[in-house]
Scaffold this motif. Structure first.
Motif, mmCIF file in Angstrom:
data_model
loop_
_atom_site.group_PDB
_atom_site.id
_atom_site.type_symbol
_atom_site.label_atom_id
_atom_site.label_comp_id
_atom_site.label_asym_id
_atom_site.label_seq_id
_atom_site.Cartn_x
_atom_site.Cartn_y
_atom_site.Cartn_z
ATOM 1 N N VAL A 1 81.519 94.032 104.932
ATOM 2 C CA VAL A 1 82.822 93.620 104.420
ATOM 3 C C VAL A 1 83.433 94.797 103.675
ATOM 4 N N THR A 2 84.670 95.129 104.010
ATOM 5 C CA THR A 2 85.383 96.206 103.341
ATOM 6 C C THR A 2 86.030 95.656 102.075
ATOM 7 N N VAL A 3 85.777 96.292 100.944
ATOM 8 C CA VAL A 3 86.347 95.858 99.663
ATOM 9 C C VAL A 3 87.326 96.908 99.192
ATOM 10 N N ARG A 4 88.552 96.465 98.913
ATOM 11 C CA ARG A 4 89.603 97.341 98.385
ATOM 12 C C ARG A 4 90.083 96.756 97.065
ATOM 13 N N ARG A 5 90.646 97.595 96.232
ATOM 14 C CA ARG A 5 91.190 97.154 94.940
ATOM 15 C C ARG A 5 92.656 97.528 94.849
ATOM 16 N N LEU A 6 93.450 96.587 94.372
ATOM 17 C CA LEU A 6 94.867 96.842 94.181
ATOM 18 C C LEU A 6 95.040 97.528 92.830
ATOM 19 N N ASP A 7 94.957 98.844 92.849
ATOM 20 C CA ASP A 7 95.193 99.653 91.656
ATOM 21 C C ASP A 7 95.533 101.074 92.088
ATOM 22 N N ALA A 8 95.915 101.880 91.142
ATOM 23 C CA ALA A 8 96.400 103.228 91.448
ATOM 24 C C ALA A 8 95.345 104.097 92.115
ATOM 25 N N GLY A 9 94.073 103.831 91.880
ATOM 26 C CA GLY A 9 93.023 104.654 92.453
ATOM 27 C C GLY A 9 92.634 104.290 93.874
ATOM 28 N N ASP A 10 93.122 103.163 94.386
ATOM 29 C CA ASP A 10 92.696 102.728 95.714
ATOM 30 C C ASP A 10 93.878 102.316 96.580
ATOM 31 N N LEU A 11 94.475 101.187 96.310
ATOM 32 C CA LEU A 11 95.460 100.593 97.203
ATOM 33 C C LEU A 11 96.731 100.290 96.430
ATOM 34 N N ASP A 12 97.873 100.727 96.965
ATOM 35 C CA ASP A 12 99.153 100.394 96.345
ATOM 36 C C ASP A 12 99.787 99.235 97.110
ATOM 37 N N TYR A 13 100.965 98.788 96.659
ATOM 38 C CA TYR A 13 101.599 97.636 97.281
ATOM 39 C C TYR A 13 102.023 97.909 98.723
ATOM 40 N N ALA A 14 102.418 99.112 99.029
ATOM 41 C CA ALA A 14 102.782 99.453 100.406
ATOM 42 C C ALA A 14 101.555 99.368 101.316
ATOM 43 N N GLY A 15 100.418 99.844 100.827
ATOM 44 C CA GLY A 15 99.178 99.749 101.583
ATOM 45 C C GLY A 15 98.741 98.309 101.772
ATOM 46 N N LEU A 16 98.937 97.485 100.733
ATOM 47 C CA LEU A 16 98.606 96.068 100.835
ATOM 48 C C LEU A 16 99.467 95.396 101.897
ATOM 49 N N LEU A 17 100.741 95.719 101.918
ATOM 50 C CA LEU A 17 101.641 95.151 102.914
ATOM 51 C C LEU A 17 101.211 95.545 104.328
ATOM 52 N N ASP A 18 100.779 96.785 104.497
ATOM 53 C CA ASP A 18 100.261 97.220 105.804
ATOM 54 C C ASP A 18 99.050 96.386 106.219
ATOM 55 N N LEU A 19 98.133 96.156 105.285
ATOM 56 C CA LEU A 19 96.950 95.355 105.598
ATOM 57 C C LEU A 19 97.328 93.926 105.989
ATOM 58 N N ILE A 20 98.319 93.374 105.308
ATOM 59 C CA ILE A 20 98.758 92.009 105.619
ATOM 60 C C ILE A 20 99.294 91.926 107.040
ATOM 61 N N PHE A 21 100.114 92.890 107.425
ATOM 62 C CA PHE A 21 100.693 92.851 108.764
ATOM 63 C C PHE A 21 99.677 93.193 109.863
ATOM 64 N N GLU A 22 98.630 93.915 109.530
ATOM 65 C CA GLU A 22 97.595 94.261 110.510
ATOM 66 C C GLU A 22 96.612 93.111 110.744
ATOM 67 N N ALA A 23 96.466 92.226 109.760
ATOM 68 C CA ALA A 23 95.483 91.144 109.842
ATOM 69 C C ALA A 23 95.989 90.003 110.715
ATOM 70 N N GLU A 24 95.052 89.363 111.378
ATOM 71 C CA GLU A 24 95.375 88.152 112.135
ATOM 72 C C GLU A 24 95.293 86.909 111.247
ATOM 73 N N HIS A 25 94.432 86.983 110.239
ATOM 74 C CA HIS A 25 94.242 85.868 109.314
ATOM 75 C C HIS A 25 94.323 86.414 107.899
ATOM 76 N N VAL A 26 95.233 85.864 107.092
ATOM 77 C CA VAL A 26 95.355 86.261 105.693
ATOM 78 C C VAL A 26 95.063 85.021 104.848
ATOM 79 N N ILE A 27 94.044 85.138 104.003
ATOM 80 C CA ILE A 27 93.615 84.030 103.178
ATOM 81 C C ILE A 27 93.808 84.439 101.721
ATOM 82 N N THR A 28 94.549 83.635 100.987
ATOM 83 C CA THR A 28 94.782 83.932 99.573
ATOM 84 C C THR A 28 93.975 82.965 98.720
ATOM 85 N N TRP A 29 93.383 83.500 97.690
ATOM 86 C CA TRP A 29 92.526 82.710 96.810
ATOM 87 C C TRP A 29 93.084 82.683 95.415
#
Length: 76
Positions: free
Chosen positions: A48-76
């Motif tokens: 399982v790939t783990v990413r963190r939404l913070d300045a050192g890893d993933l920004d909001y633009a990167g998060l948006l890319d991941l959302i559009f690339e995924a077939e299933h998005v599950i929010t908790w």
């Protein structure tokens, strides 16, 4: 290949981990977990790939890319 993206808040790890594990056992599945608000899930299965939404890893633009690339998005 099924692509799963789990967006995980700090208080949701206990509920999410069994579902993440089940997704990871699906044939040819790619599972990514994005930790929001300082979430730190324990007990995630290998692969399982783990990413963190913070300045050192993933920004909001990167998060948006991941959302559009995924077939299933599950929010908790």
């Amino acid at each position: 290949m099924a692509r799963f993206l789990h967006l995980l808040k700090r208080d949701s790890a206990d509920l999410a981990v069994p579902v993440i594990e089940a997704n990871s056992h699906e044939a040819d599945a790619a599972v990514t977990v994005v930790c929001l608000d300082g979430a730190a899930p324990a007990g995630l299965p290998p692969g399982v790939t783990v990413r963190r939404l913070d300045a050192g890893d993933l920004d909001y633009a990167g998060l948006l890319d991941l959302i559009f690339e995924a077939e299933h998005v599950i929010t908790w």
